[in-house]
Design an enzyme around this catalytic site. Structure first.
Site, PDB file in Angstrom:
ATOM      1  N   GLY A 199       0.832  -1.189   0.000  1.00  0.00           N
ATOM      2  CA  GLY A 199       0.000   0.000   0.000  1.00  0.00           C
ATOM      3  C   GLY A 199       0.861   1.230   0.000  1.00  0.00           C
ATOM      4  O   GLY A 199       2.020   1.172   0.407  1.00  0.00           O
ATOM      5  N   GLY A 202       1.765   5.508   4.396  1.00  0.00           N
ATOM      6  CA  GLY A 202       0.782   6.087   5.300  1.00  0.00           C
ATOM      7  C   GLY A 202      -0.567   5.420   5.284  1.00  0.00           C
ATOM      8  O   GLY A 202      -1.515   5.908   5.891  1.00  0.00           O
ATOM      9  N   LYS A 205       0.263   0.243   7.096  1.00  0.00           N
ATOM     10  CA  LYS A 205       0.870  -1.085   7.069  1.00  0.00           C
ATOM     11  C   LYS A 205       1.541  -1.408   8.403  1.00  0.00           C
ATOM     12  O   LYS A 205       1.286  -2.451   9.004  1.00  0.00           O
ATOM     13  CB  LYS A 205       1.910  -1.166   5.933  1.00  0.00           C
ATOM     14  CG  LYS A 205       1.313  -0.944   4.560  1.00  0.00           C
ATOM     15  CD  LYS A 205       2.358  -1.008   3.483  1.00  0.00           C
ATOM     16  CE  LYS A 205       3.347   0.126   3.521  1.00  0.00           C
ATOM     17  NZ  LYS A 205       2.773   1.455   3.263  1.00  0.00           N
ATOM     18  N   GLU A 422      -6.619  32.628 -10.630  1.00  0.00           N
ATOM     19  CA  GLU A 422      -7.432  31.636  -9.925  1.00  0.00           C
ATOM     20  C   GLU A 422      -8.879  31.674 -10.403  1.00  0.00           C
ATOM     21  O   GLU A 422      -9.526  30.629 -10.522  1.00  0.00           O
ATOM     22  CB  GLU A 422      -7.366  31.847  -8.408  1.00  0.00           C
ATOM     23  CG  GLU A 422      -5.969  31.691  -7.799  1.00  0.00           C
ATOM     24  CD  GLU A 422      -5.297  30.370  -8.124  1.00  0.00           C
ATOM     25  OE1 GLU A 422      -6.017  29.360  -8.312  1.00  0.00           O
ATOM     26  OE2 GLU A 422      -4.053  30.340  -8.219  1.00  0.00           O
TER      27      GLU A 422
HETATM   28  P1  ADP Z   1       2.745   2.884   6.536  1.00  0.00           P
HETATM   29  O1  ADP Z   1       1.719   2.216   5.679  1.00  0.00           O
HETATM   30  O2  ADP Z   1       3.554   3.848   5.748  1.00  0.00           O
HETATM   31  O3  ADP Z   1       3.546   1.940   7.349  1.00  0.00           O
HETATM   32  P2  ADP Z   1       1.791   3.659   9.091  1.00  0.00           P
HETATM   33  O4  ADP Z   1       1.197   2.375   9.491  1.00  0.00           O
HETATM   34  O5  ADP Z   1       3.101   3.987   9.701  1.00  0.00           O
HETATM   35  O6  ADP Z   1       1.895   3.784   7.532  1.00  0.00           O
HETATM   36  O7  ADP Z   1       0.748   4.794   9.404  1.00  0.00           O
HETATM   37  C1  ADP Z   1       1.126   6.056   9.867  1.00  0.00           C
HETATM   38  C2  ADP Z   1       0.096   6.612  10.821  1.00  0.00           C
HETATM   39  O8  ADP Z   1      -1.110   6.911  10.139  1.00  0.00           O
HETATM   40  C3  ADP Z   1      -0.302   5.620  11.883  1.00  0.00           C
HETATM   41  O9  ADP Z   1       0.543   5.684  12.968  1.00  0.00           O
HETATM   42  C4  ADP Z   1      -1.701   6.061  12.239  1.00  0.00           C
HETATM   43  O10 ADP Z   1      -1.681   7.091  13.168  1.00  0.00           O
HETATM   44  C5  ADP Z   1      -2.228   6.626  10.946  1.00  0.00           C
HETATM   45  N1  ADP Z   1      -3.066   5.652  10.237  1.00  0.00           N
HETATM   46  C6  ADP Z   1      -2.818   5.116   9.023  1.00  0.00           C
HETATM   47  N2  ADP Z   1      -3.802   4.285   8.654  1.00  0.00           N
HETATM   48  C7  ADP Z   1      -4.695   4.274   9.650  1.00  0.00           C
HETATM   49  C8  ADP Z   1      -5.936   3.591   9.856  1.00  0.00           C
HETATM   50  N3  ADP Z   1      -6.451   2.752   8.948  1.00  0.00           N
HETATM   51  N4  ADP Z   1      -6.590   3.799  11.015  1.00  0.00           N
HETATM   52  C9  ADP Z   1      -6.080   4.642  11.935  1.00  0.00           C
HETATM   53  N5  ADP Z   1      -4.920   5.316  11.801  1.00  0.00           N
HETATM   54  C10 ADP Z   1      -4.241   5.141  10.673  1.00  0.00           C
HETATM   55 ZN    ZN Z   2      -2.809  28.009 -11.640  1.00  0.00          ZN
HETATM   56 MG    MG Z   3       5.539   1.841   7.637  1.00  0.00          MG
END
Ligand code: ADP
Ligand code: ZN
Ligand code: MG
Length: 608
Positions: A199, A202, A205, A422
């Site tokens: 994915g 953020g 994962k 704009e």
């Molecule tokens: P990555 O996919 O890059 O590993 P992370 O798992 O580190 O992303 O997600 C970063 C932050 O975003 C998490 O610590 C959380 O706070 C927020 N987040 C991401 N997805 C969710 C979700 N489905 N529900 C709640 N928080 C989420």
């Molecule tokens: Zn523009």
């Molecule tokens: Mg990560």
């Protein structure tokens, strides 16, 4: 540090004590020369002489004591004789020859030579002990720093992860495998070895993996793939072995390898050095995953945001045979994520998180978490106690475009140009049926943009059509055309729009088959340079003639977009001027204000 200091003090103390024991009692006795002693004996004052080595302890008649040193080579009698002591005087003195006590004798000889050695030895010992920790580190390179996620302080469960339903289901099943392997083995099923979470950044994962750790109830080991590879060649493979060994020892267990693309990149694309090491590490991972016995209960979960570049061998059945895709959250999920991150924040009573979710298509979970955080910071900075709807809305733009640049001074002329620019974007977007509705227009700079127009789809969009892209192109041209029509001049403000438009047109022609002339074909294979991790070179797998045609088609699309924009703007110049004037007064227009303004003109969608 403290240890060293206390060691130093202890050593000094020891030395002092030894010296005072050995020589301390001498301070009370008088020291006399042999000369003096001879005189004293002759005058009959000496009672007794105790010979201890070369030291003479003398008892004088009146109870006083004295010491003298004799020459080492000669006996006492001889020495005294040499100093003129009469034999009869000497006879009155009782002589006692004491064998030097072994201990004192040896200490007396050894201490002066040994003491410096001992001190130096202690210093060396301390230094070596410190160096040893370093040396241990040097020899433990091959050991991994795989971490066991046991009792988390902040334990995360599936409840803390919003949306991602399929992913959660998949992982729950995997956990079930670990807990009741029998159930599955009896059916002849093979326990999956690996689950690959894919994915964009953020999407949650790492979060999901941590939730598995919190839910599964089996040991959960965590390592980031970048930790496999270090400065030294061969470390990666050794560490991999170690990681798997650790996990196997604790089986049933879960091993989570985060950001596996750091080592799992397709082999043989090694540009930019270091790839041999990476390949070895990857090979070792492959070997370890194959090496599991059929009934080894360890499951490897890996996460990546670049599944496209992973080595195919990793993806074949028996390794990461389960692949879970984590999508960007849809409207409902976004609302749920916002809710999760709003939990410990004081929100205004009738605040509607759904409205925020509606305005944030394309935001990842991390973006949403960031948005809530920005809103909280913004509220605190303004010394308010409760977060309101507007705080959240302005945080959206902050996350999207960067902080507002209210402080920047712009001239009246510049303001006018930005307003017309704009307004041009907004007017085109509002005039075309296939364009997304305008959500907000602003001439306050944000991040690197001088002003901005935000359009948002009404629903989440997964597929886009050619007509939507054409409308998008025309909208992008809107700013440029508007400037040109009004001021008969062009500013640098449109440069980013033009870049976007060109890129979009290029993709339409070469990737989406959206040009009549080029037909349903893709052109060019993109390659990436490993050390940049970015797609920066694309191989031309077509002739120069085709390349020229592609360029022509791109130009055609842009020309059409330009004409569309020009047509709309010249037809609706009054409206454009009106929008621009209002923008100069108010600086920002929200959706309702903007469409309220357009109502007066009773605009119909323009067909082009
Ligand atoms: P990555 O996919 O890059 O590993 P992370 O798992 O580190 O992303 O997600 C970063 C932050 O975003 C998490 O610590 C959380 O706070 C927020 N987040 C991401 N997805 C969710 C979700 N489905 N529900 C709640 N928080 C989420
Ligand atoms: Zn523009
Ligand atoms: Mg990560």
């Amino acid at each position: 540090m403290y240890k060293n200091i206390s060691w130093a003090i202890l050593t000094l103390l020891l030395i002092t004590i030894t010296f005072s024991l050995l020589f301390g009692n001498q301070s009370q006795t008088e020291k006399i020369t042999v000369n003096q002693l001879a005189a004293d004996i002759n005058s009959g004052q000496v009672d007794k002489i105790t010979v201890q080595g070369n030291t003479l302890n003398i008892d004088i008649k009146d109870g006083k004591k004295a010491v003298a040193e004799k020459e080492a080579e000669l006996g006492l009698t001889q020495t005294l004789g040499n100093y003129g002591v009469k034999p009869d005087a000497l006879q009155k003195v009782s002589l006692e020859i004491k064998n030097e006590s072994g201990f004192q004798f040896w200490i007396g000889i050894l201490l002066p030579t040994l003491l410096p050695l001992i001190v130096i030895g202690i210093i060396f010992w301390v230094i070596f002990r410190q160096a040893k920790t370093g040396a241990n580190q040097a020899f433990s390179f091959g050991r991994s720093n795989v971490r066991l996620f046991g009792a988390f302080k902040d334990r995360i469960t599936f409840n803390d992860v919003a949306g991602l339903k399929e992913a959660k289901q998949e992982l729950e099943e995997v956990v079930d495998f670990l807990k009741n392997p029998k159930k599955f083995l009896e059916m002849g099923a093979r326990i999956p070895r690996g689950v690959l979470l894919m994915g964009s950044p953020g999407t949650g994962k790492t979060l999901l993996a941590r939730a598995v750790a919190g839910e599964s109830g089996v040991p959960f080991f965590y390592i980031s793939a970048s930790e496999f590879v270090e400065m030294f060649v061969g470390v990666g493979a050794a560490r991999t072995r170690d990681v798997f060994q650790t996990a196997k020892k604790a089986a049933p267990s879960i091993l989570f390898i985060d950001e596996i693309d750091a080592v799992g990149r397709e082999r043989g694309t090694g540009l930019g050095g270091g790839h041999d090491e990476r390949e070895q590490t990857l090979n070792q991972i492959l070997v370890e995953m194959d090496g599991f016995d059929r009934d080894t209960n360890i499951i490897v979960i890996a996460a990546t945001n670049r599944p496209d570049i992973l080595d195919r061998a990793l993806l074949r059945p028996g390794r990461f045979d389960r692949r879970v895709i984590l999508d960007l959250p849809d409207l409902n999920d976004r609302e749920a994520i916002l809710k999760i991150h709003a939990k410990n924040k004081p929100l205004e009573q009738n605040l509607d998180l759904r409205k925020v979710a509606v305005r944030t298509p394309g935001f990842s979970g991390a973006d949403l978490a960031n948005l809530m955080n920005e809103a909280a910071i913004f509220t605190a900075r303004n010394n308010r106690k409760i977060i309101n709807q507007n705080d959240l809305f302005s945080s959206i733009e902050k996350v999207l475009l960067g902080p507002e640049r209210k402080g920047r001074v712009i001239s009246q002329k510049e303001k006018e140009i930005t307003a017309f620019h704009e307004a041009g974007h907004a007017l085109i977007a509002a005039s075309l049926k296939d364009s997304d509705p305008v959500h907000k227009i602003s001439i306050i700079g944000r991040g690197r943009a001088g002003g901005y127009t935000i359009k948002l789809p009404i629903e989440d969009i997964h597929l886009k059509t050619k007509s939507q892209f054409t409308a998008e192109l025309a909208t992008l041209m809107g700013g440029y055309v508007s400037e040109k029509e009004i001021f008969k001049d062009i500013s640098t403000g449109a440069s980013n729009d033009l870049k976007e438009a060109t890129k979009l047109a290029h993709t339409m022609v070469t990737q989406y088959g959206m040009s009549e002339k080029m037909g349903p074909m893709t052109f060019g294979e993109s390659h990436e340079l490993v050390f940049l991790g970015k797609e920066i070179s694309s191989e031309k797998n077509y002739s120069e003639t085709i390349a020229a045609e592609i360029d022509k088609e791109i130009k055609l699309l842009i020309d059409q977009a330009y004409k569309t924009a020009q047509k709309i703007i010249s037809l609706r110049k009054k409206v454009l001027e009106n929008i621009a004037k209002t923008l100069m007064e108010k600086e920002t227009l929200e959706q309702e204000e903007f469409y309220g303004l357009l109502k007066k003109f009773n605009l119909k969608p323009i067909m082009v």
